[in-house]
Design a protein around this motif. Structure first.
Motif, PDB file in Angstrom:
ATOM      1  N   LEU A   7       1.199  -1.193  -0.122  1.00  0.00           N
ATOM      2  CA  LEU A   7      -0.221   0.106   0.111  1.00  0.00           C
ATOM      3  C   LEU A   7       0.968   1.010   0.361  1.00  0.00           C
ATOM      4  N   THR A   8       1.746   1.243   1.156  1.00  0.00           N
ATOM      5  CA  THR A   8       2.957   1.972   0.941  1.00  0.00           C
ATOM      6  C   THR A   8       4.305   1.576   0.694  1.00  0.00           C
ATOM      7  N   ASN A   9       5.387   2.710   0.851  1.00  0.00           N
ATOM      8  CA  ASN A   9       6.797   1.437   0.645  1.00  0.00           C
ATOM      9  C   ASN A   9       6.948   1.089   2.210  1.00  0.00           C
ATOM     10  N   ARG A  10       5.994   1.575   2.740  1.00  0.00           N
ATOM     11  CA  ARG A  10       6.075   0.836   4.178  1.00  0.00           C
ATOM     12  C   ARG A  10       5.020  -0.525   4.739  1.00  0.00           C
ATOM     13  N   VAL A  11       4.412  -0.200   4.302  1.00  0.00           N
ATOM     14  CA  VAL A  11       3.283  -0.289   4.957  1.00  0.00           C
ATOM     15  C   VAL A  11       2.177  -1.555   3.508  1.00  0.00           C
ATOM     16  N   ASP A  12       2.404  -3.009   4.039  1.00  0.00           N
ATOM     17  CA  ASP A  12       1.536  -3.586   3.194  1.00  0.00           C
ATOM     18  C   ASP A  12      -0.272  -4.474   3.835  1.00  0.00           C
ATOM     19  N   MET A  13      -0.859  -5.390   2.573  1.00  0.00           N
ATOM     20  CA  MET A  13      -1.918  -5.397   3.415  1.00  0.00           C
ATOM     21  C   MET A  13      -1.881  -7.381   2.746  1.00  0.00           C
ATOM     22  N   ARG A  14      -1.878  -7.854   4.078  1.00  0.00           N
ATOM     23  CA  ARG A  14      -2.195  -9.606   3.688  1.00  0.00           C
ATOM     24  C   ARG A  14      -2.944 -10.529   4.633  1.00  0.00           C
ATOM     25  N   PRO A  15      -3.572 -12.008   3.997  1.00  0.00           N
ATOM     26  CA  PRO A  15      -4.031 -12.416   4.941  1.00  0.00           C
ATOM     27  C   PRO A  15      -3.405 -12.876   6.355  1.00  0.00           C
ATOM     28  N   LEU A  16      -4.455 -12.704   7.314  1.00  0.00           N
ATOM     29  CA  LEU A  16      -3.757 -13.000   8.433  1.00  0.00           C
ATOM     30  C   LEU A  16      -3.649 -14.366   8.524  1.00  0.00           C
ATOM     31  N   ALA A  17      -2.330 -14.704   9.205  1.00  0.00           N
ATOM     32  CA  ALA A  17      -1.885 -16.145   9.414  1.00  0.00           C
ATOM     33  C   ALA A  17      -2.008 -16.483  11.263  1.00  0.00           C
ATOM     34  N   LEU A  18      -2.234 -17.980  11.532  1.00  0.00           N
ATOM     35  CA  LEU A  18      -1.761 -18.029  13.582  1.00  0.00           C
ATOM     36  C   LEU A  18      -1.136 -17.587  13.767  1.00  0.00           C
ATOM     37  N   ASP A  19      -0.391 -17.344  13.336  1.00  0.00           N
ATOM     38  CA  ASP A  19       0.930 -16.882  13.217  1.00  0.00           C
ATOM     39  C   ASP A  19       0.628 -15.049  13.921  1.00  0.00           C
ATOM     40  N   ASP A  20       0.099 -14.786  13.120  1.00  0.00           N
ATOM     41  CA  ASP A  20      -0.305 -12.866  13.860  1.00  0.00           C
ATOM     42  C   ASP A  20      -0.693 -12.921  14.171  1.00  0.00           C
TER      43      ASP A  20
END
Length: 180
Positions: A7-20
């Motif tokens: 989304l920016t050079n620092r922030v991304d979006m992805r599916p949440l995983a159990l490790d999160d």
């Protein structure tokens, strides 16, 4: 189906995983006061890694069934927001509901709008949905701007629509149509 989206050079979006789960719990705890006026009342255990692990597991199951998707905003390894595309209905409806929040320290930077636009594109191109709906409290002008900037339109107002902050509250209703 969904992969990481920058989304920016620092922030991304992805599916949440159990490790999160630990990081999601920390994000909710860090934003507890910020989110309290906009969300349902939460029990103390909601802010724990165990509770978030159970929630993420349930949402991963929904994703496997095609009935919902839960995505996190990440600044490096830090969760700075959460977006849920839920209640996907197929057949003649082809619709879903969108809910989201962004960390109080990251608000006003365009992240929510960028994330909503990316989710709309994924819902249209990858899921073949026709419509996404969202709602905001009448006083949530920031979220209303996010939706309007992402090409949602207000379609009405629902009295006592959701129980937020312990009270049944009126909400503005929004939608975006993905296919004509």
């Amino acid at each position: 189906m969904f992969t990481a989206i920058a989304l920016t050079n620092r922030v991304d979006m992805r599916p949440l995983a159990l490790d999160d789960a630990k990081e999601v719990a920390a994000a909710y705890a860090r934003n507890r006061a910020h989110l309290a006026p906009w969300e349902p009342s939460r029990e103390k255990n909601f802010f724990t890694e165990d509770a978030q692990s159970r929630d993420i597991a349930a949402r991963i199951a929904s994703s496997s069934e095609g009935s919902g998707y839960s995505l996190g905003l990440f600044d490096g390894g830090t969760v700075v927001g959460r977006f849920n595309l839920a209640g996907i209905v197929r057949g003649s409806f082809q619709s879903a509901a969108l809910g989201y929040w962004v960390d109080g320290q990251y608000g006003g930077k365009g992240l929510a709008t960028a994330a909503v636009k990316a989710i709309v594109q994924l819902a249209r191109d990858d899921l073949g949905l026709h419509r996404i709906e969202a709602s905001t409290l009448l006083s949530n002008h920031r979220s209303q701007r996010v939706l309007l900037n992402a090409d949602f339109e207000q379609i009405g107002m629902a009295p006592r629509y959701l129980k937020i902050a312990g009270h049944w509250q009126d909400h503005n209703l929004y939608q975006t149509l993905l296919h004509e």
